[in-house]
Design a protein around this motif. Structure first.
Motif: not given
Length: 218
Positions: A170-176
């Motif tokens: 979830x965090x990485x998807x938000x960053x992307x």
């Protein structure tokens, strides 16, 4: 939709998926250990142990996981106990999952016919042998489907550990999404990884269930 955004981010999402699985697996493993102890307290003949087990289940099932994570990571630090993010993440997942796993195990134990324990006692089995050879194997077999379901639910709930800074899906998807300005593609990519992981574990759970059923002669 631009699929190239997902393809370009595939490596980052793969690493994040590995983190998600590792954190979730650690949470379910430590949760099982704690849950087994809580279950033992819940089925104990000692009233005070039953009350302690019931209180644990009530608290950790009643308080949202997000609140538990924030409490462990931020509130304890206020009083000098600086908990690393990964410890807070795994600890929060384990403590929360333990309450649910304890009830799953207790229900499985209650599903084992009481007459089997009484028959084993009549045949001269000791209490430890009855638990180890008769009650626990059957209870674990019964509890496999709900435990697999709990693991899948915990894996999805692991998205909340992003609040303590863990770079999971979830965090990485938000960053992307913030870097590419393509939130749809970013979250679709993360969602597909969640789906693939859950389908794999559901399949493994089904395989384990069939093998246990075959081993029991059912």
């Amino acid at each position: 939709m631009k699929p190239e955004v997902i393809l370009h981010s595939f490596g980052y999402l793969t690493q994040a998926a590995a983190t998600t699985v590792a954190v979730s697996f650690a949470g379910i493993l430590f949760g099982f250990m704690i849950g087994a102890a809580v279950c033992a307290a819940r089925v104990s003949r000692r009233v005070w142990l039953k009350r302690v087990g019931a209180a644990y289940v009530s608290v950790f099932r009643g308080v949202p996981l997000l609140v538990q994570l924030l409490f462990i990571y931020y509130f304890l630090a206020k009083y000098g106990l600086d908990v690393p993010a990964i410890v807070a993440a795994v600890g929060g997942l384990a403590l929360s999952s333990a309450a649910f796993q304890a009830e799953i195990l207790r229900g499985a134990l209650n599903a084992v016919p009481r007459g089997q324990g009484e028959a084993a006692t009549a045949l001269g089995f000791g209490p430890l042998d009855i638990w180890r050879r008769i009650l626990l194997p059957q209870a674990l077999r019964i509890s496999v489907p709900p435990l697999i379901n709990e693991f899948i639910l915990l894996l999805k709930a692991s998205s909340l550990v992003s609040v303590v800074g863990i770079a999971e899906l979830t965090r990485v998807s938000m960053n992307i999404a913030s870097q590419t300005y393509r939130p749809f593609e970013a979250y679709v990519g993360g969602g597909l990884f969640y789906l693939a992981i859950n389908l794999c574990f559901a399949a493994l759970g089904g395989l384990a269930e069939r093998r246990l059923a075959a081993g029991s002669g059912q």
